[in-house]
Design a protein around this motif. Sequence first.
Motif, PDB file in Angstrom:
ATOM      1  N   UNK A  17       0.744  -1.040  -0.035  1.00 20.55           N
ATOM      2  CA  UNK A  17       0.011   0.005  -0.018  1.00 20.55           C
ATOM      3  C   UNK A  17       0.696   1.360   0.051  1.00 20.55           C
ATOM      4  N   UNK A  18       1.983   1.336   0.755  1.00 19.37           N
ATOM      5  CA  UNK A  18       2.746   2.294   0.628  1.00 19.37           C
ATOM      6  C   UNK A  18       3.521   2.754  -0.651  1.00 19.37           C
ATOM      7  N   UNK A  19       3.691   1.586  -1.288  1.00 14.82           N
ATOM      8  CA  UNK A  19       4.372   2.045  -2.769  1.00 14.82           C
ATOM      9  C   UNK A  19       3.239   2.605  -3.668  1.00 14.82           C
ATOM     10  N   UNK A  20       2.040   2.068  -3.334  1.00 10.38           N
ATOM     11  CA  UNK A  20       1.021   2.624  -4.189  1.00 10.38           C
ATOM     12  C   UNK A  20       0.764   4.176  -4.028  1.00 10.38           C
ATOM     13  N   UNK A  27      -6.171   5.497  -1.439  1.00  7.29           N
ATOM     14  CA  UNK A  27      -6.912   4.557  -1.087  1.00  7.29           C
ATOM     15  C   UNK A  27      -8.008   3.969  -2.046  1.00  7.29           C
ATOM     16  N   UNK A  28      -8.848   5.087  -2.400  1.00 12.19           N
ATOM     17  CA  UNK A  28     -10.093   4.924  -3.369  1.00 12.19           C
ATOM     18  C   UNK A  28      -9.597   4.309  -4.720  1.00 12.19           C
ATOM     19  N   UNK A  29      -8.203   4.593  -5.139  1.00 11.14           N
ATOM     20  CA  UNK A  29      -7.866   4.015  -6.290  1.00 11.14           C
ATOM     21  C   UNK A  29      -7.413   2.528  -6.123  1.00 11.14           C
ATOM     22  N   UNK A  30      -6.969   2.137  -4.926  1.00 13.91           N
ATOM     23  CA  UNK A  30      -6.746   0.667  -4.710  1.00 13.91           C
ATOM     24  C   UNK A  30      -8.250  -0.007  -4.627  1.00 13.91           C
ATOM     25  N   UNK A  31      -9.217   0.522  -4.003  1.00 12.49           N
ATOM     26  CA  UNK A  31     -10.272  -0.030  -3.891  1.00 12.49           C
ATOM     27  C   UNK A  31     -11.019  -0.396  -5.145  1.00 12.49           C
TER      28      UNK A  31
END
Length: 324
Positions: A17-20, A27-31
């Motif tokens: 997550x830190x790298x992203x 976080x919304x992009x990850x979701x």
Amino acid sequence: MNDLIRTQALTRGYVTRAQIIDAGCRDRDIKAALRAGLLVRLRHGIYAYADDVASMTEVERHRLVSYAVVDRLGDGFVLSHQSACAAHGIDQYASPDQDVHVTRLDGRAGRREAGVVHHVGAVPTEDVMFVDGRLVMRPERAVFEAATICSTESAMVTASSALHLGLATAEGLDEIGERLTRWPGARHAALAMRLSDGRCESVGESRSLFMMWRGGIPRPEQQVTIRGEFGVVARVDFDWDAWRHTGEFDGLFKYGRLNVHVADPGRILTDEKAREDGVRGTGRGMSRWIWPELPMRQTVERLRLDLDRSRSLYCHGRTYIALG
């Protein structure tokens, strides 16, 4: 997801997550990427591209997660037990959990937290090696460690795989068992080591051998070449020569996604029927079983009846002289 994130994932197989976030995403992009099936969550804060893990086996996926965990923990930790077996590419079956197992080298107390089991104990230098740049228990110790905390069947599968791959020897497993004889579960592990056999070429064959032991079926010879009047007829998984009977575990390789006759899936059935007829033509019976039939009482009883039938049909007039 941008090129920087993809590069990170390609380098280690996973992305944090830190790298992203450092790459400019939120976080919304990850979701959104998870919903779209672009990313999959390996564990909290650890992700991988779905296409990269889609074809992975359970062992390969566990190895990737284990690497992510030990990379985050840093120095002073060694992958051990099932996780070390995964790092070595050793087959496993029905592991009691999907936790990542590490052994601490700092002497601090062991614990279980957030899907990671921290073991503690003396670790001689000769028991540790580097695999893909990470500290990992050597195969023979990893196999024995895993065997102390899983079922006899699971431990037998793992030990047989390590032997088959040439990563362990029977003498090496005996030595580590003697050295760790005071460990909880050591006697249970020692039994699994004695039952294991490097001639097993798959998890299904190892489970078959366990089924026979538990069901009181005489232990067969394995990977036996059957010869007929005009040469080699077949190479069978199991053979009971005193009963004139053979056994075959029919797994995914023959009928599933690893079928070599992709363009003609039915051909494997024709080939196997001809092969079985050839074996029967040498005066032997044959039993077959598949994955859902392992290990089942009905399969054991059917095999027992088949053995008796073959002895009745094919063993008249045969004399056996005990050697030694």
